[in-house]
Design an enzyme around this catalytic site. Structure first.
Site, PDB file in Angstrom:
ATOM      1  N   CYS A 113       0.711  -1.231   0.088  1.00 55.32           N
ATOM      2  CA  CYS A 113       0.100  -0.014  -0.009  1.00 55.32           C
ATOM      3  C   CYS A 113       0.825   1.292  -0.068  1.00 55.32           C
ATOM      4  CB  CYS A 113      -0.939  -0.265   1.332  1.00 55.32           C
ATOM      5  SG  CYS A 113      -2.135  -1.482   1.208  1.00 55.32           S
ATOM      6  N   HIS A 248      -3.474   7.338   1.763  1.00 56.38           N
ATOM      7  CA  HIS A 248      -3.859   6.038   1.557  1.00 56.38           C
ATOM      8  C   HIS A 248      -5.216   5.706   2.117  1.00 56.38           C
ATOM      9  CE1 HIS A 248      -3.909   1.960   0.827  1.00 56.38           C
ATOM     10  NE2 HIS A 248      -3.760   1.436   1.951  1.00 56.38           N
ATOM     11  N   ASN A 278     -10.040   0.029  -0.431  1.00 54.66           N
ATOM     12  CA  ASN A 278      -8.633  -0.028  -0.379  1.00 54.66           C
ATOM     13  C   ASN A 278      -8.109  -0.557  -1.712  1.00 54.66           C
ATOM     14  OD1 ASN A 278      -5.944  -0.387   0.152  1.00 54.66           O
ATOM     15  ND2 ASN A 278      -6.285  -1.179   2.162  1.00 54.66           N
TER      16      ASN A 278
HETATM   17  O1  UT7 Z   1      -3.873  -0.963   3.337  1.00 54.32           O
HETATM   18  C1  UT7 Z   1      -3.152  -1.838   4.321  1.00 54.32           C
HETATM   19  C2  UT7 Z   1      -3.199  -1.042   5.792  1.00 54.32           C
HETATM   20  N1  UT7 Z   1      -4.499  -1.873   6.080  1.00 54.32           N
HETATM   21  C3  UT7 Z   1      -5.207  -1.188   7.078  1.00 54.32           C
HETATM   22  O2  UT7 Z   1      -4.895  -0.238   7.257  1.00 54.32           O
HETATM   23  C4  UT7 Z   1      -6.480  -1.853   7.602  1.00 54.32           C
HETATM   24  C5  UT7 Z   1      -6.189  -1.549   8.997  1.00 54.32           C
HETATM   25  N2  UT7 Z   1      -7.588  -1.997   9.959  1.00 54.32           N
HETATM   26  C6  UT7 Z   1      -8.712  -1.902   9.623  1.00 54.32           C
HETATM   27  O3  UT7 Z   1      -9.115  -1.007   8.895  1.00 54.32           O
HETATM   28  C7  UT7 Z   1      -9.887  -2.436  10.782  1.00 54.32           C
HETATM   29  O4  UT7 Z   1      -9.083  -2.985  11.698  1.00 54.32           O
HETATM   30  C8  UT7 Z   1     -10.935  -3.646  10.167  1.00 54.32           C
HETATM   31  C9  UT7 Z   1     -11.818  -2.809   9.068  1.00 54.32           C
HETATM   32  C10 UT7 Z   1      -9.896  -4.457   9.245  1.00 54.32           C
HETATM   33  C11 UT7 Z   1     -11.495  -4.202  10.905  1.00 54.32           C
HETATM   34  O5  UT7 Z   1     -12.276  -3.318  11.802  1.00 54.32           O
HETATM   35  P1  UT7 Z   1     -12.108  -3.564  13.355  1.00 54.32           P
HETATM   36  O6  UT7 Z   1     -13.036  -2.492  14.198  1.00 54.32           O
HETATM   37  O7  UT7 Z   1     -10.705  -3.505  13.780  1.00 54.32           O
HETATM   38  O8  UT7 Z   1     -12.642  -4.958  13.740  1.00 54.32           O
HETATM   39  P2  UT7 Z   1     -12.325  -6.298  14.198  1.00 54.32           P
HETATM   40  O9  UT7 Z   1     -11.243  -6.890  13.298  1.00 54.32           O
HETATM   41  O10 UT7 Z   1     -11.741  -6.080  15.700  1.00 54.32           O
HETATM   42  O11 UT7 Z   1     -13.665  -7.268  14.273  1.00 54.32           O
HETATM   43  C12 UT7 Z   1     -14.644  -6.756  15.115  1.00 54.32           C
HETATM   44  C13 UT7 Z   1     -15.912  -7.705  14.888  1.00 54.32           C
HETATM   45  C14 UT7 Z   1     -15.076  -9.326  15.037  1.00 54.32           C
HETATM   46  O12 UT7 Z   1     -16.216 -10.070  15.581  1.00 54.32           O
HETATM   47  P3  UT7 Z   1     -16.340 -10.666  17.252  1.00 54.32           P
HETATM   48  O13 UT7 Z   1     -14.762 -11.269  17.380  1.00 54.32           O
HETATM   49  O14 UT7 Z   1     -16.014  -9.148  17.820  1.00 54.32           O
HETATM   50  O15 UT7 Z   1     -17.232 -11.172  17.207  1.00 54.32           O
HETATM   51  C15 UT7 Z   1     -15.268 -10.011  13.541  1.00 54.32           C
HETATM   52  O16 UT7 Z   1     -15.280 -11.020  13.432  1.00 54.32           O
HETATM   53  O17 UT7 Z   1     -16.344  -7.646  13.628  1.00 54.32           O
HETATM   54  C16 UT7 Z   1     -16.227  -9.205  12.982  1.00 54.32           C
HETATM   55  N3  UT7 Z   1     -16.188  -8.838  11.680  1.00 54.32           N
HETATM   56  C17 UT7 Z   1     -17.006  -8.582  10.607  1.00 54.32           C
HETATM   57  N4  UT7 Z   1     -18.385  -8.562  10.730  1.00 54.32           N
HETATM   58  C18 UT7 Z   1     -19.336  -8.286   9.897  1.00 54.32           C
HETATM   59  C19 UT7 Z   1     -14.944  -8.813  10.981  1.00 54.32           C
HETATM   60  N5  UT7 Z   1     -15.279  -8.704   9.557  1.00 54.32           N
HETATM   61  C20 UT7 Z   1     -16.606  -8.471   9.338  1.00 54.32           C
HETATM   62  C21 UT7 Z   1     -17.348  -8.178   8.221  1.00 54.32           C
HETATM   63  N6  UT7 Z   1     -18.807  -8.066   8.470  1.00 54.32           N
HETATM   64  N7  UT7 Z   1     -16.767  -8.107   7.022  1.00 54.32           N
END
Ligand code: UT7
Length: 321
Positions: A113, A248, A278
């Site tokens: 990225c 980004h 992204n």
């Molecule tokens: O480009 C390279 C750099 N990349 C980035 O900068 C990405 C950085 N990270 C992010 O943008 C965020 O961390 C994400 C968008 C990937 C995830 O958001 P989050 O608020 O950190 O969520 P999480 O991973 O902590 O997940 C929270 C909950 C989980 O459920 P439990 O374990 O709390 O029951 C996940 O299983 O959300 C669940 N979850 C989803 N639910 C519905 C994860 N993906 C999904 C989904 N739909 N697509």
């Protein structure tokens, strides 16, 4: 002093637009979750015949048109991608072929990225040292082809596209326009947080993207604010001097948090993550081109580009247009 001037920009997106609702039919997710956690509403996904090189070529043609330049005058193409058409040759050489501008330098850089920032830094250095006079700097990706479409934690986050800018060498005063400073960083310790689980030298397959999103998020906000500060310090400017941040586009919450850390109002941040998702190395030049074409980014403005991605890699670059 010789400085690289940004003469024009262009971008390209695949034909097919996929909404969050479309994805909810495929994996266990919802429009509400995706919008709330990421700000993404839709993304463009490459179809048959659309590849990283076709998107890159279209973006490059538009950038050359905007600059009013003929492809034959380009003596350098630096293309950032983690999703090349083939393992080799470099996509840049195939863009060169499609544009019909043979004989100059053409190669790819791979910093995921942060790729566009690495490509920009490389092209800028080559222009400053006289190795090139007119450069195409391109970020182009088809991440849809390395996504695990069963993994809801990653497949909803990415899209395909390409963006390009044309740089030209010009002799200017020390306080004149052009690329003023670029800071690039890497820390290979964090490979396991964001990587592809295949490759030519390991599995012999292309592999799929794997990411521990929450940890990447934490590192992104800290690293981006730090490198932005260092880039401004290098030329004796402060955050208030910036007209536009072109970041980004990974997550709207990262954009907000980084702007807040720097004390910049959200109105100064170009946001396209809602439309493009992204697009890895393509996201910064796609966002820049959007801001130029809708009339927000204008000649004379001070623009900062920034990105963070797999590796980890991260960086920022400051340009007076
Ligand atoms: O480009 C390279 C750099 N990349 C980035 O900068 C990405 C950085 N990270 C992010 O943008 C965020 O961390 C994400 C968008 C990937 C995830 O958001 P989050 O608020 O950190 O969520 P999480 O991973 O902590 O997940 C929270 C909950 C989980 O459920 P439990 O374990 O709390 O029951 C996940 O299983 O959300 C669940 N979850 C989803 N639910 C519905 C994860 N993906 C999904 C989904 N739909 N697509």
């Amino acid at each position: 002093m010789i400085r690289a001037q940004i003469r024009g920009s262009g971008s390209a997106l695949p034909k097919q637009c996929v909404t969050n609702a479309d994805l909810a039919d495929r994996v266990d997710t919802s429009d509400e979750w995706i919008v709330e956690r990421t700000g993404i509403r839709q993304r463009y996904i490459a179809g048959e015949g659309e590849t990283t090189s076709t998107l890159a070529t279209e973006a490059a043609r538009k950038a050359l048109d905007a600059a009013g330049m003929d492809p034959s005058s380009i003596d350098l193409i630096v293309l950032a991608t983690a999703t090349p058409d083939n393992t080799f040759p470099a996509v840049a050489t195939q863009v060169q072929r499609a544009l019909g501008c043979r004989g100059g330098i053409a190669f790819d850089v791979q910093a995921v990225c942060t790729g566009f920032l690495y490509a920009l830094g490389t092209a800028d250095s080559m222009i400053r040292t006289g190795m090139a006079k007119r450069a195409l700097v391109i970020g182009a990706e088809t991440f849809s082809r390395i996504l695990d479409w069963e993994d809801r934690t990653t497949c909803v986050l990415f899209g395909d596209g390409a963006g390009a800018i044309v740089l030209e060498a010009e002799d200017v005063a020390e306080d004149g326009p052009g690329i003023m400073a670029t800071k690039l960083r890497a820390d290979g310790e964090h490979k396991d947080l964001l990587y592809v689980d295949g490759g030519p030298s390991t599995t012999g397959t292309v592999g799929k993207l794997r990411m521990k999103g929450r940890e990447v998020f934490r590192h992104a906000v800290v690293n981006l604010a730090e490198v932005l500060g260092e880039t401004l310090d290098a030329v004796g400017l402060v955050a208030e001097d910036i007209d536009w941040v072109v970041p980004h586009q990974a997550n709207a919450r990262i954009l907000d948090a980084t702007a807040r850390k720097l004390g910049l109002p959200p109105e100064k941040v170009i946001v396209t993550v809602d439309r493009h998702a992204n697009t890895s190395a393509a996201s910064v030049p796609l966002a820049f081109d959007a801001g130029v074409r809708d009339g927000r980014i204008k000649p004379g403005d001070l623009v900062v580009f920034e990105a963070m991605g797999g590796g980890f890699t991260w960086g920022a670059s400051l340009a007076r247009l």
